[in-house]
Design a protein around this motif. Sequence first.
Motif, PDB file in Angstrom:
ATOM      1  N   UNK A  99       5.486  21.384 -68.165  1.00  0.00           N
ATOM      2  CA  UNK A  99       5.036  20.771 -69.404  1.00  0.00           C
ATOM      3  C   UNK A  99       4.164  21.739 -70.185  1.00  0.00           C
ATOM      4  N   UNK A 100       3.602  21.240 -71.243  1.00  0.00           N
ATOM      5  CA  UNK A 100       2.720  22.030 -72.100  1.00  0.00           C
ATOM      6  C   UNK A 100       1.406  22.346 -71.380  1.00  0.00           C
ATOM      7  N   UNK A 101       0.904  23.556 -71.590  1.00  0.00           N
ATOM      8  CA  UNK A 101      -0.399  23.942 -71.037  1.00  0.00           C
ATOM      9  C   UNK A 101      -1.475  23.175 -71.815  1.00  0.00           C
ATOM     10  N   UNK A 102      -2.327  22.480 -71.103  1.00  0.00           N
ATOM     11  CA  UNK A 102      -3.407  21.715 -71.730  1.00  0.00           C
ATOM     12  C   UNK A 102      -4.736  22.406 -71.447  1.00  0.00           C
ATOM     13  N   UNK A 103      -5.382  22.882 -72.496  1.00  0.00           N
ATOM     14  CA  UNK A 103      -6.691  23.525 -72.362  1.00  0.00           C
ATOM     15  C   UNK A 103      -7.721  22.564 -72.937  1.00  0.00           C
ATOM     16  N   UNK A 104      -8.342  21.821 -72.051  1.00  0.00           N
ATOM     17  CA  UNK A 104      -9.271  20.767 -72.429  1.00  0.00           C
ATOM     18  C   UNK A 104     -10.695  21.160 -72.036  1.00  0.00           C
ATOM     19  N   UNK A 105     -11.707  20.527 -72.618  1.00  0.00           N
ATOM     20  CA  UNK A 105     -13.094  20.883 -72.288  1.00  0.00           C
ATOM     21  C   UNK A 105     -13.422  20.759 -70.799  1.00  0.00           C
ATOM     22  N   UNK A 117      12.823  15.368 -60.364  1.00  0.00           N
ATOM     23  CA  UNK A 117      12.143  14.929 -61.578  1.00  0.00           C
ATOM     24  C   UNK A 117      10.782  14.297 -61.339  1.00  0.00           C
ATOM     25  N   UNK A 118      10.273  14.365 -60.096  1.00  0.00           N
ATOM     26  CA  UNK A 118       8.937  13.858 -59.822  1.00  0.00           C
ATOM     27  C   UNK A 118       7.915  14.765 -60.498  1.00  0.00           C
ATOM     28  N   UNK A 119       6.889  14.172 -61.090  1.00  0.00           N
ATOM     29  CA  UNK A 119       5.889  14.929 -61.840  1.00  0.00           C
ATOM     30  C   UNK A 119       4.651  15.209 -60.998  1.00  0.00           C
ATOM     31  N   UNK A 120       4.154  16.441 -61.115  1.00  0.00           N
ATOM     32  CA  UNK A 120       2.927  16.875 -60.452  1.00  0.00           C
ATOM     33  C   UNK A 120       2.041  17.531 -61.497  1.00  0.00           C
ATOM     34  N   UNK A 121       0.779  17.711 -61.169  1.00  0.00           N
ATOM     35  CA  UNK A 121      -0.149  18.365 -62.068  1.00  0.00           C
ATOM     36  C   UNK A 121      -0.754  19.567 -61.349  1.00  0.00           C
ATOM     37  N   UNK A 122      -0.848  20.694 -62.074  1.00  0.00           N
ATOM     38  CA  UNK A 122      -1.529  21.862 -61.539  1.00  0.00           C
ATOM     39  C   UNK A 122      -2.735  22.111 -62.423  1.00  0.00           C
TER      40      UNK A 122
END
Length: 126
Positions: A99-105, A117-122
């Motif tokens: 997915x899109x790279x998310x640069x959050x505070x 198609x299982x979703x994971x987060x890095x």
Amino acid sequence: MINKIGKITVYVEDQEQAKDFWVNKLGFVLKLEQPMGPDFFWIEVGPSGEDEFTTLVLYSKAAMEQHDPSKVSHPSVLFSTTDIDAAYEKMKQNDVKVGEMLRLPFGTMFSFYDQDGNEYLLREDK
């Protein structure tokens, strides 16, 4: 009482494809593979070759559905890295859907998807 997380089960359509994804595309190591009957195996993979770490159990979804259909759900799994940009590029090179790279505070992260198609987060830990 509880001192570590030992295993997280991921229910997969095809254990060989799942093993290929985690080992060859994400660089995990195969920790254990043993038969559990004529049609499926107990397969564990993890992020390093060290003896002590949490493993993913790549369990046959069809086998679990036969045993107890109510148990087949996907856990929310969040992985960590110290170099999010390198991990993002490596996954893209290995044809992993990202997915899109998310640069959050509060942190930098992105989603990625396994062969089913299982979703994971890095997330980057600094």
